[in-house]
Scaffold this motif. Sequence first.
Motif, short mmCIF file in Angstrom:
data_model
loop_
_atom_site.label_atom_id
_atom_site.label_comp_id
_atom_site.label_asym_id
_atom_site.label_seq_id
_atom_site.Cartn_x
_atom_site.Cartn_y
_atom_site.Cartn_z
N UNK A 86 66.17 13.50 7.02
CA UNK A 86 66.94 12.26 7.15
C UNK A 86 67.96 12.20 6.04
N UNK A 87 69.19 11.93 6.39
CA UNK A 87 70.29 11.86 5.43
C UNK A 87 70.47 10.41 4.98
N UNK A 88 70.22 10.16 3.72
CA UNK A 88 70.44 8.84 3.13
C UNK A 88 71.78 8.92 2.41
N UNK A 89 72.73 8.06 2.68
CA UNK A 89 72.70 6.87 3.50
C UNK A 89 73.26 7.05 4.90
N UNK A 90 73.62 8.26 5.32
CA UNK A 90 74.24 8.45 6.64
C UNK A 90 73.33 8.00 7.78
N UNK A 91 72.04 8.35 7.73
CA UNK A 91 71.10 7.97 8.79
C UNK A 91 70.41 6.64 8.53
N UNK A 92 70.20 6.33 7.27
CA UNK A 92 69.49 5.11 6.88
C UNK A 92 69.88 4.76 5.46
N UNK A 93 70.37 3.54 5.27
CA UNK A 93 70.67 3.07 3.93
C UNK A 93 69.38 2.66 3.23
N UNK A 94 69.29 2.93 1.94
CA UNK A 94 68.11 2.53 1.17
C UNK A 94 68.58 1.89 -0.12
N UNK A 95 67.99 0.75 -0.44
CA UNK A 95 68.29 0.05 -1.68
C UNK A 95 66.98 -0.39 -2.33
N UNK A 96 67.03 -0.57 -3.64
CA UNK A 96 65.84 -0.98 -4.38
C UNK A 96 66.14 -2.13 -5.31
N UNK A 97 65.12 -2.52 -6.05
CA UNK A 97 65.21 -3.64 -6.98
C UNK A 97 64.50 -3.25 -8.26
N UNK A 98 65.16 -3.27 -9.35
CA UNK A 98 64.64 -3.03 -10.70
C UNK A 98 65.72 -2.45 -11.61
N UNK A 99 66.56 -1.58 -11.05
CA UNK A 99 67.58 -0.88 -11.82
C UNK A 99 66.94 -0.02 -12.92
N UNK A 100 65.87 0.69 -12.54
CA UNK A 100 65.24 1.59 -13.51
C UNK A 100 66.13 2.80 -13.73
N UNK A 101 66.00 3.46 -14.87
CA UNK A 101 66.84 4.62 -15.20
C UNK A 101 66.76 5.72 -14.15
N UNK A 102 65.58 5.94 -13.59
CA UNK A 102 65.41 7.03 -12.62
C UNK A 102 66.19 6.78 -11.33
N UNK A 103 66.55 5.54 -11.06
CA UNK A 103 67.31 5.24 -9.85
C UNK A 103 68.66 5.93 -9.85
N UNK A 104 69.18 6.20 -11.03
CA UNK A 104 70.49 6.83 -11.15
C UNK A 104 70.41 8.36 -11.11
N UNK A 105 69.19 8.89 -11.04
CA UNK A 105 69.00 10.33 -11.01
C UNK A 105 68.69 10.87 -9.62
N UNK A 106 68.49 9.98 -8.65
CA UNK A 106 68.16 10.44 -7.30
C UNK A 106 69.40 11.01 -6.62
#
Length: 114
Positions: A86-106
Motif C-alpha cells: 500500500x502506497x501512503x499517501x497515494x492509496x491511503x492518507x495517514x495522520x497521527x497526533x503527538x508530533x514525536x521525533x520519530x514521525x519525521x523519520x518515516x
Amino acid sequence: MNNQKPVCYGVDYSRWTGAREMFEELTAGNKEKKIRLINIGEPQITRESFYQQLLHQIPFPTKTAAFFLSDYFAIEAISYLGSKGIRVPADLGIAGFDDINYAHLTVPKLATIH
C-alpha cells in the motif's frame, strides 16, 4: 471493523473520548457522515487484524485517510501497510497526533499534529 470499547483510563481513553465527542458534534444531523471513528484496540494483534480488514477495502471509491490518536500507531500502520504494497499517501492518507521525533523519520513522513 472492530468497534470494541476502549480501555477506560489513561491518555488514550481521554483522546478517544474527546475525538468521539468532536466527531459526533461535527456530524450531527448529517446522514452522509464522512468521518467514522473506530477504536482499533490495544494489543498489536488486534491492530494488525484491523489493518488486514483495511487492506481488503483498498482501493477506496473516494480519497480516504486514517487518523490515529498517537503517532506510534500511525507509524505502525504505515509500516504494516507498506509491507503489503500500500502506497501512503497515494492509496491511503495517514495522520497521527503527538508530533514525536520519530514521525519525521518515516517514509513517507508522517503528517502529525503537535
